[in-house]
Design a protein around this motif. Structure first.
Motif, PDB file in Angstrom:
ATOM      1  N   SER A   1      31.149   5.952  -7.150  1.00 18.38           N
ATOM      2  CA  SER A   1      30.740   4.800  -6.336  1.00 18.38           C
ATOM      3  C   SER A   1      31.507   3.552  -6.742  1.00 18.38           C
ATOM      4  O   SER A   1      31.950   2.773  -5.892  1.00 18.38           O
TER       5      SER A   1
ATOM      6  N   ASP B   1      21.227   5.817  -3.022  1.00 14.91           N
ATOM      7  CA  ASP B   1      22.262   4.771  -2.954  1.00 14.91           C
ATOM      8  C   ASP B   1      23.666   5.378  -2.939  1.00 14.91           C
ATOM      9  O   ASP B   1      24.592   4.803  -2.354  1.00 14.91           O
ATOM     10  N   TYR B   2      23.796   6.523  -3.563  1.00 18.04           N
ATOM     11  CA  TYR B   2      25.127   7.141  -3.653  1.00 18.04           C
ATOM     12  C   TYR B   2      25.571   7.787  -2.333  1.00 18.04           C
ATOM     13  O   TYR B   2      26.727   8.180  -2.194  1.00 18.04           O
TER      14      TYR B   2
ATOM     15  N   THR C   1      39.979   6.076  -6.439  1.00 23.24           N
ATOM     16  CA  THR C   1      39.183   7.246  -6.056  1.00 23.24           C
ATOM     17  C   THR C   1      39.981   8.535  -6.239  1.00 23.24           C
ATOM     18  O   THR C   1      39.488   9.519  -6.808  1.00 23.24           O
TER      19      THR C   1
ATOM     20  N   SER D   1      26.191   6.360   0.245  1.00 20.29           N
ATOM     21  CA  SER D   1      27.164   5.464   0.890  1.00 20.29           C
ATOM     22  C   SER D   1      28.601   5.866   0.538  1.00 20.29           C
ATOM     23  O   SER D   1      29.551   5.464   1.203  1.00 20.29           O
ATOM     24  N   VAL D   2      28.744   6.656  -0.503  1.00 23.71           N
ATOM     25  CA  VAL D   2      30.062   7.162  -0.905  1.00 23.71           C
ATOM     26  C   VAL D   2      30.441   8.277   0.071  1.00 23.71           C
ATOM     27  O   VAL D   2      29.579   9.056   0.506  1.00 23.71           O
TER      28      VAL D   2
ATOM     29  N   LEU E   1      31.380  13.017  -2.770  1.00 21.98           N
ATOM     30  CA  LEU E   1      30.143  13.554  -3.331  1.00 21.98           C
ATOM     31  C   LEU E   1      30.248  15.057  -3.548  1.00 21.98           C
ATOM     32  O   LEU E   1      29.845  15.577  -4.602  1.00 21.98           O
TER      33      LEU E   1
ATOM     34  N   LEU F   1      28.484  10.259 -10.338  1.00 18.83           N
ATOM     35  CA  LEU F   1      28.418   9.589  -9.037  1.00 18.83           C
ATOM     36  C   LEU F   1      28.520   8.075  -9.184  1.00 18.83           C
ATOM     37  O   LEU F   1      29.045   7.389  -8.294  1.00 18.83           O
TER      38      LEU F   1
ATOM     39  N   TYR G   1      35.161   3.810  -5.529  1.00 14.20           N
ATOM     40  CA  TYR G   1      35.213   3.679  -4.071  1.00 14.20           C
ATOM     41  C   TYR G   1      35.003   2.212  -3.664  1.00 14.20           C
ATOM     42  O   TYR G   1      35.737   1.692  -2.808  1.00 14.20           O
ATOM     43  N   ASP G   2      34.047   1.547  -4.280  1.00 21.48           N
ATOM     44  CA  ASP G   2      33.793   0.124  -3.960  1.00 21.48           C
ATOM     45  C   ASP G   2      34.985  -0.747  -4.335  1.00 21.48           C
ATOM     46  O   ASP G   2      35.317  -1.700  -3.620  1.00 21.48           O
TER      47      ASP G   2
END
Length: 694
Positions: free
Chosen positions: A330, A265-266, A403, A268-269, A274, A326, A333-334
């Motif tokens: 995430s 899922d991470y 971020t 997507s970052v 990352l 992470l 970032y979201d």
């Protein structure tokens, strides 16, 4: 017979970044110590881990050789009275040299006889010379240091043990109240203390206690372990991250590489986030698929300071730590995705760039104005010029994102990613990501013209702004990295062939400033800023242009009236090339003679052809006009040199046939004015009187 010396300083765990410089210092200082004390040796090798700095010297001589020195005393007329008896001066001198008056001889120096005695000096033993190292070890310098306990001394970390062995014998020394011995210590958790019988036992004994003191051996093991994991799992070799590899090598004493995983899922970052979370924050190597796509995979490789025992537990612990990191990334970032670039830009006016220099929004406005002024020198297309305003006026928006607040090293990169995601022009997004490059003195440069323009404009604004409020670096103090930013300007101008006179550019920038006080400060500090940038040009000429030994060439060019960075570099290269060629010495001598006399002309000296009364000065004037005309064109540095080379015979003829310092003041001043005009012309190329000629 020769000896082997082992010297090890045992400490608390040191920061990784200080270890290599410290071992280099230790090696240099110990080598110099033995050379200064006339103690030959064959080889010297350094060892290091986070807990130790060590040096091993092999083939060390048994001691210094005995030597005899001839020591000079008082003159004979002082050493003896009129009857030839020895005076107190002679007796005192010989007593001080552990000799007697019977040992006195005479030598004549410059028509005067002096007393001499031969002094026998017994050489020190190897052990005695080694003991003198106790005053050298505390002199190792570190970026930071600390005090511990109630002690007043400072060092990188507290010293716990000191091992000094000359073959099998302990050499008595102390370091910060720690006495030397033959005991060293193994791995903090896997090893025990080790009593060394001989200096040669060092590496093997510590390896048995899970310590690899040879840094190269330790790094080679890390590389082989990581590559084995990559081959086993079809992953791309991540060892191109040399900086991380170097750091990890100095974080462990006994490395064991392993891999772990995290949730897909991470992924997507953004990959930059990352990688930063893994490499910069956790010292993990990110993993990619070993194929043409090189897709980012939900795995990482870490290096443990220990063996494989309980490695599964270690893996789970590292996965748990990374997962939390992470998850934060995430989330930030979201949250940032919910806002537009303009939303972020609107916040910049509330965030201070510096208390004396306004907000981040003010910073954007200044760098955008500079970018518009610089654009013509970057040979940009109309499309690129049209993008300057947008790129400049959103340049700093990522500084208020969550971020970047969490991952500060990604400033600029996040701006580029967010800009691309929000539909900004690709060229603008790329420029935003490159705006802080280069990030170090020799770091990677921007690849796009718009990125280079944005970076140079930002750095120029920082220089002018901080200098305008008298925040100029001094000594090692440079809190705003202005030296690095000035070097960035120099390297960008060179890489992108930007030819602009700095004094004219700064004057133009000053005109864009609304504040009268700031404008005046810009103008007043122009020479200081230019000299500051020229210092970085000097650094570049030494490190990148191969002119480290040509100090006079660098000095001649950098002290000239030239303020075009590109021209300064070209002029230095041309002069360095000409130094070994015929005619160089004669040309320099002629122009130096001109320069020496031109200084006698007043600032208001005027030149009148009506006052010429010799053919040689008329000929020189005509040659000057021709040279001025030629140099007004866009000539290469080599062509400009040729102009000066061709005028020098005319200068020599002028001096041969004309008395410059004529009795008539008007004629004298007119001739000085002629020389001053030549000197002003040549000073735009170099200060020829600064060149050293043989």
């Amino acid at each position: 017979m020769t000896h082997t010396l082992l010297l090890e300083i045992g400490l608390e765990d040191m920061p990784a970044k200080v270890i290599v410089p410290a071992t280099e210092q230790l090696k240099d200082k110990v080598s110099t110590h033995f050379r200064d004390h006339d103690m030959p040796f064959d080889t010297i090798q350094v060892f290091s881990t986070p807990r130790r700095l060590a040096v091993k010297v092999e083939g060390l001589a048994e001691g210094q050789k005995d030597k005899t020195e001839s020591v000079k005393g008082p003159a004979k007329r002082i050493a003896q009275d009129e009857e030839g008896n020895w005076t107190k001066a002679a007796i005192g001198f010989t007593r001080g040299q552990q000799a007697s008056v019977d040992d006195i001889t005479f030598q004549t120096i410059k028509d005067e006889e002096y007393v001499f005695v031969e002094k026998h000096i017994k050489g020190l033993s190897a052990e005695e010379v080694i003991q003198k190292l106790d005053s050298l070890l505390p002199s190792l310098s570190f970026p930071v240091s600390m005090k511990w306990g109630t002690h007043s001394y400072r060092y990188i970390r507290p010293v716990h043990w000191l091992t000094v062995l000359l073959d099998e014998k302990v050499v008595d020394m102390t370091l910060f109240d720690v006495s030397s011995g033959r005991e060293t210590r193994g791995h903090r958790f896997l090893g025990q203390a080790v009593t060394l019988n001989h200096a040669n036992d060092y590496q093997a004994s510590l390896k048995e206690e899970h310590v690899l003191v040879d840094r190269n051996e330790r790094q080679a093991l890390i590389i082989s372990q990581i590559r084995a994991l990559c081959i086993q799992n079809n992953w791309k070799d991540p060892l191109d991250n040399k900086e991380l590899l170097e750091e990890v090598t100095d974080l462990v004493e006994y490395p064991t590489a392993f891999y772990g995983s995290f949730s897909e899922d991470y992924l997507s970052v953004p990959e930059n986030v990352l990688e930063t979370a893994m490499a910069d924050h956790q010292r993990y190597f990110p993993v990619r698929q070993d194929d043409d796509k090189s897709e980012f995979l939900p795995y990482f490789i870490a290096v443990r300071n220990g063996n494989e025992e309980h490695i599964e537990q270690v893996r789970k612990g590292n996965e748990k730590v990374l997962s939390a990191r992470l998850a934060d990334a995430s989330f930030f970032y979201d949250e940032d995705k919910k806002l537009s670039i303009d939303d972020f830009v609107s916040k910049l006016s509330t965030v201070s760039f510096h208390e004396k220099l306004g907000t981040l929004y003010d910073k954007q406005e200044r760098l955008t104005a500079i970018a518009h002024l610089l654009a013509p020198y970057f040979d940009m297309t109309d499309e690129q010029v049209g993008l300057i305003e947008r790129a400049g006026m959103i340049a700093k928006f990522d500084l208020v994102t969550q971020t970047v607040n969490e991952f500060t090293s990604l400033q600029g990169e996040i701006a580029g990613i967010f800009a691309a995601e929000r539909g900004e022009d690709r060229q603008v997004a790329d420029a935003l990501s490159e705006q802080y490059l280069p990030k170090s003195t020799d770091g990677r440069l921007p690849e796009t013209k718009l990125g280079a323009l944005l970076s140079a404009s930002d750095k120029l604004d920082s220089l002018l702004s901080f200098f305008s409020v008298d925040m100029i670096p001094s000594g090692s103090n440079d809190p705003f990295a202005l030296r690095r930013q000035a070097m960035g300007i120099v390297r960008i101008f060179k890489a992108f062939n930007v030819s602009v006179q700095l004094d004219e550019l700064i004057n133009a920038i000053a005109e864009t400033v609304i504040s009268v006080e700031t404008k005046a400060a810009y103008m007043q500090n122009t020479p200081v800023v230019i000299d500051f940038i020229k210092d970085r040009v000097d650094q570049l000429l030494s490190s990148e242009e191969g002119l480290s030994d040509d100090y006079d060439v660098r000095k001649a060019v950098l002290e000239s009236d030239q303020t075009d960075i590109l021209a300064l570099i070209d002029h230095a290269g041309a002069l360095a090339d000409q130094k070994a060629k015929a005619g160089f010495k004669a040309t320099v001598e002629s122009l130096t003679r001109v320069s020496n006399l031109a200084g006698k002309a007043g600032d208001e000296a005027s030149l009148s052809t009506d006052l010429f009364d010799t053919q040689s000065e008329k000929t020189l004037y005509e040659a000057l006009l021709k040279a001025e005309e030629l140099l007004a064109d866009d000539l290469s540095a080599d062509q400009q040199w040729q102009v000066f080379a061709e005028i020098h015979p005319v200068i020599d003829a002028f001096f041969d046939h004309t008395m410059v310092m004529a009795e008539d003041p008007a004629v004298r001043n007119n001739r000085l004015a002629l020389l001053k005009r030549i000197d002003d012309l040549s000073s735009g190329f170099a200060r020829f009187d600064r060149l050293v000629i043989k």
